[in-house]
Design a protein around this motif. Structure first.
Motif, short mmCIF file in Angstrom:
data_model
loop_
_atom_site.label_atom_id
_atom_site.label_comp_id
_atom_site.label_asym_id
_atom_site.label_seq_id
_atom_site.Cartn_x
_atom_site.Cartn_y
_atom_site.Cartn_z
N ILE A 1 31.45 36.49 72.21
CA ILE A 1 30.17 36.95 71.75
C ILE A 1 29.87 36.76 70.15
CG2 ILE A 1 31.48 38.89 70.76
CD1 ILE A 1 28.27 39.32 72.81
N ILE A 2 30.90 36.22 69.51
CA ILE A 2 30.57 36.08 67.87
C ILE A 2 29.51 34.96 67.80
CG2 ILE A 2 31.85 34.93 66.07
CD1 ILE A 2 34.35 36.17 67.02
N PRO A 3 29.55 33.83 68.60
CA PRO A 3 28.46 32.95 67.97
C PRO A 3 27.05 33.50 68.67
CG PRO A 3 30.10 31.87 69.51
CD PRO A 3 30.55 33.49 69.50
N LEU A 4 27.12 34.30 69.38
CA LEU A 4 25.71 34.92 70.04
C LEU A 4 25.38 36.11 69.43
CD1 LEU A 4 26.62 34.96 73.79
CD2 LEU A 4 25.34 33.27 72.67
N ILE B 1 33.90 42.43 73.33
CA ILE B 1 32.73 42.21 73.21
C ILE B 1 31.91 42.94 72.00
CG2 ILE B 1 30.34 42.53 74.47
CD1 ILE B 1 31.64 42.10 77.16
N THR B 2 32.22 44.33 71.97
CA THR B 2 31.65 45.09 70.77
C THR B 2 32.20 44.84 69.69
OG1 THR B 2 32.92 46.69 71.82
CG2 THR B 2 30.83 46.72 72.37
N GLY B 3 33.73 44.57 69.37
CA GLY B 3 34.20 44.20 68.36
C GLY B 3 33.70 43.10 67.87
N GLY B 4 33.58 42.07 68.67
CA GLY B 4 33.23 40.53 68.47
C GLY B 4 31.97 40.68 67.50
N ALA B 5 31.11 41.55 67.93
CA ALA B 5 29.68 41.60 67.53
C ALA B 5 29.73 42.11 65.95
CB ALA B 5 28.76 42.51 68.32
N MET B 6 30.82 42.86 65.68
CA MET B 6 30.84 43.48 64.29
C MET B 6 31.30 42.59 63.16
SD MET B 6 31.58 47.58 65.07
CE MET B 6 33.26 47.39 66.08
N ILE B 7 32.18 41.75 63.59
CA ILE B 7 32.79 40.48 62.71
C ILE B 7 31.98 39.66 61.89
CG2 ILE B 7 34.59 38.67 62.41
CD1 ILE B 7 35.88 39.79 64.49
N PRO B 8 30.94 38.90 62.47
CA PRO B 8 30.04 37.94 61.63
C PRO B 8 28.93 38.86 60.99
CG PRO B 8 29.62 37.66 64.19
CD PRO B 8 30.88 38.40 63.88
N MET C 1 27.78 29.23 76.59
CA MET C 1 28.59 29.65 75.52
C MET C 1 29.76 30.55 76.55
SD MET C 1 28.42 29.41 72.38
CE MET C 1 27.00 28.44 71.26
N ILE C 2 29.17 31.45 77.46
CA ILE C 2 30.10 32.20 78.29
C ILE C 2 31.03 31.28 79.24
CG2 ILE C 2 30.13 33.82 80.33
CD1 ILE C 2 27.39 34.91 79.44
N LEU C 3 30.67 30.26 79.89
CA LEU C 3 31.43 29.29 80.49
C LEU C 3 32.34 28.51 79.61
CD1 LEU C 3 29.15 28.20 83.19
CD2 LEU C 3 30.72 30.02 83.45
N GLY C 4 31.56 27.86 78.59
CA GLY C 4 32.41 27.07 77.75
C GLY C 4 33.52 27.60 76.80
N LEU C 5 33.19 28.60 75.91
CA LEU C 5 34.22 29.15 75.10
C LEU C 5 35.02 30.25 75.84
CD1 LEU C 5 31.80 30.25 72.20
CD2 LEU C 5 33.34 28.32 72.51
N GLY D 1 22.55 34.77 60.20
CA GLY D 1 23.27 35.14 61.32
C GLY D 1 23.95 34.09 61.98
N ASP D 2 23.30 32.93 62.23
CA ASP D 2 23.90 31.74 63.06
C ASP D 2 25.14 31.28 62.10
OD1 ASP D 2 22.33 31.69 65.27
OD2 ASP D 2 20.67 30.90 63.87
N GLY D 3 24.97 31.01 60.86
CA GLY D 3 26.13 30.53 60.02
C GLY D 3 27.33 31.37 60.01
N ALA D 4 27.18 32.79 60.18
CA ALA D 4 28.29 33.66 60.03
C ALA D 4 28.93 33.47 61.55
CB ALA D 4 27.82 34.90 59.70
N GLY D 5 27.87 33.49 62.51
CA GLY D 5 28.52 33.57 63.99
C GLY D 5 29.52 32.12 63.96
N LEU D 6 28.94 31.12 63.59
CA LEU D 6 29.64 29.74 63.83
C LEU D 6 30.90 29.74 62.96
CD1 LEU D 6 26.80 27.04 63.73
CD2 LEU D 6 28.35 27.53 65.36
N PHE D 7 31.05 30.19 61.57
CA PHE D 7 31.91 30.08 60.86
C PHE D 7 33.39 31.13 61.57
CE2 PHE D 7 34.51 32.20 57.10
CZ PHE D 7 35.08 30.97 56.95
N ASN D 8 32.93 32.25 62.00
CA ASN D 8 33.81 33.30 62.54
C ASN D 8 34.31 32.72 63.89
OD1 ASN D 8 34.06 35.76 60.60
ND2 ASN D 8 31.96 35.29 60.50
#
Length: 531
Positions: free
Chosen positions: A81-84, A130-137, A226-230, A412-419
């Motif tokens: 979920i983080i990159p999404l 899923i929901t916790g990962g959304a709150m990090i980036p 993303m779902i399949l790869g990560l 948003g994309d940068g924060a998602g990729l970094f995290n």
């Protein structure tokens, strides 16, 4: 000037757009506080079950191998979920998206606390992930979009503290709650915190409109990829060691699925009108350096948090609480350094600070190479404090570099990729360290055995003495041989742990030169911060 043009032709960030005031109001700071609390909850819950895992397994009827999925399921869901999150926040609006994430994270925490079976617990942990990962980036996104650049370092320091403290507090809090109350409270503790978080989100974030048309034109190839790869890669890394890697057909199938997922992501980058994750950001030298340094930092953070408790439990016979206190030492420098972060950012070159942090991290691992079978928690104090200081210098300043090296539109994309890079680095690091540890332990064990001569008078005398303590005879001889093998195994384990720290030292030093590719903050930016 629009947000879309907040990067100059030479790639340097320009001052914030006019719609962000020079001084944030109370609502903006409430939003930053909400982001920090959400990030702390999410990172804390990665490891909070570790200390109470044996107790939970017994009560829900799970075996040891099944119990590992309590951590793995959370981590897999979170990494997916983080990159999404950047895309999802655009679709539903940041405020609406985070309120939903906070509400369902709290709900899934209750599901975990009420679980009576493995299946129910895994459902709860996946939902938490899923929901916790959304709150990090999104915490970094709030800082980048709600605070002027002159106040961003304060917000980044708060966020950095939560990211550092979450993994080190998790085992300690989980162990304390399990020992003094019940393992259920490791999940129920999220209920009052979740209520506070919801209130802060309602007060601190402005209402935004949804862009549901992005669902129609979305990069669904990239989302599925993303779902399949990560997801596939994370399970391979988490389960590969237990399944003997590619000796297992299960790991082979997951690897093929992960590869297919990454090919789908690549296709989405080429053909989608707006890819779900903007991997093109990695073409920027400064952001790519931040990403790869963050990945190695994740491996170091999660790797040492894994290796040190393993050593203390296996060699020093520490319980989870005692080991948790030693791990917690890395958080002490983070708490002490937080007020100094904005000052250092204004007066010291970003590259110097991060480079110093990498050297401190390498030094902390190097100190731990000389472990012995007599080493105890006190022997880790200096290295843990150095590790904590190095982590502060790297993590907090890389967080700032991540949001200052991209435009506000790309925050948003940068924060998602970094995290995502940091968490994926943690998974890769754990998998490699666990594999290295087992392989080197067997190597050292048989090397020591081969060096013991059966004709040695000293060895024969020692075996005879140990045999006589059990009355001699076949039983006494068997006891003496088992005792000898136990001593050999203990020394082999110590040597294997030393090899782990050697590998961490080398890995950190190899990537340390990437700090030269970081772009220093613009002079006008630093001038604002210093005021």
């Amino acid at each position: 000037m629009s947000a879309a043009t907040s990067i100059s032709d030479d790639g340097a960030p320009l001052p914030p757009p006019p719609d962000i005031p020079e001084k944030a109001d109370l609502a903006a700071w409430l939003g930053v506080a909400a982001g920090a609390i959400g990030s702390l909850m999410a990172t804390l819950d990665i490891s909070i079950v570790n200390a109470s895992l044996p107790t939970i397994q017994g009560e829900i009827g799970a075996s040891a191998s099944e119990g590992t999925w309590l951590a793995t399921s959370y981590l897999v869901a979170e990494i997916i979920i983080i990159p999404l999150t950047g895309w999802l926040a655009r679709v539903f609006g940041l405020r609406r998206f985070l309120i939903a994430a906070a509400f369902f994270f709290t709900l899934f925490s209750i599901v975990c606390g009420l679980s009576t079976s493995l299946a129910m617990m895994i459902v709860g942990r996946v939902g938490q992930g899923i929901t916790g990962g959304a709150m990090i980036p999104t915490a970094l996104t709030i800082i980048a979009t709600r605070l002027p650049k002159s106040q961003q370092p304060v917000g980044t320091a708060i966020f950095g503290l939560t990211v550092i403290m979450g993994p080190v507090l998790g085992p300690l809090v989980g162990g304390w709650l399990t020992e003094n109350f019940s393992w259920h409270y490791a999940f129920f503790i999220n209920v009052p915190i979740g209520a506070i978080l919801l209130a802060l989100l309602l007060l601190g974030l402005p209402k935004g409109r949804m862009q549901l048309d992005e669902l129609v034109n979305a990069d669904w190839l990239g989302v599925l990829g993303m779902i399949l790869g990560l997801g596939g890669l994370t399970v391979v890394l988490e389960e590969g060691h237990r399944e003997q890697w590619f000796e297992s057909g299960y790991i082979w199938r997951l690897s093929v699925i992960a590869l297919l997922g990454f090919l789908m992501i690549a296709a989405g980058q080429i053909y989608a009108k707006r890819p779900v994750v903007k991997l093109a950001l990695l073409r920027k030298r400064e952001f790519a350096a931040v990403f790869f340094l963050g990945t190695i930092l994740g491996g170091s953070m999660y790797g040492t948090a894994y290796v040190i408790p393993q050593f203390l439990a296996g060699i020093a016979n520490y319980n989870a609480m005692q080991a948790g206190l030693i791990v917690f030492l890395t958080g002490v420098p983070a708490m002490l350094m937080m007020p100094l972060f904005p000052i250092l950012l204004a007066r010291v070159d970003l590259r110097v600070i991060v480079g110093t942090g990498m050297i401190l991290l390498a030094l902390s691992c190097y100190i731990d190479i000389d472990l012995t079978a007599e080493s105890r928690g006190g022997d880790f104090v200096i290295s843990q404090l150095l590790r904590g200081l190095g982590t502060v210098f790297c993590m907090m300043f890389l967080n700032q570099a991540a949001i200052s090296s991209v435009s506000i539109d790309d925050a948003g994309d940068g924060a998602g990729l970094f995290n995502a890079g940091r968490n994926l680095g943690g998974s890769v690091g754990l998998a490699l360290l666990a594999t290295l540890q087992d392989g080197r332990m067997e190597y050292h064990r048989w090397t020591i055995h081969s060096a013991l001569s059966a004709n040695s008078a000293t060895l024969q005398d020692w075996l005879g003495q140990q045999s006589m303590t059990m009355g001699g005879g076949p039983d006494g001889a068997e006891f003496a041989m088992r005792m000898l093998d136990g001593m050999v195994l203990r020394d082999a384990m110590v040597m294997a742990f030393s090899d782990d720290f050697t590998a961490l030292t080398v890995a950190i030093l190899i990537v340390a030169p990437l700090v030269l590719f970081l772009r220093p903050l613009p002079e006008n930016y630093q001038a604002k911060v210093s005021h």
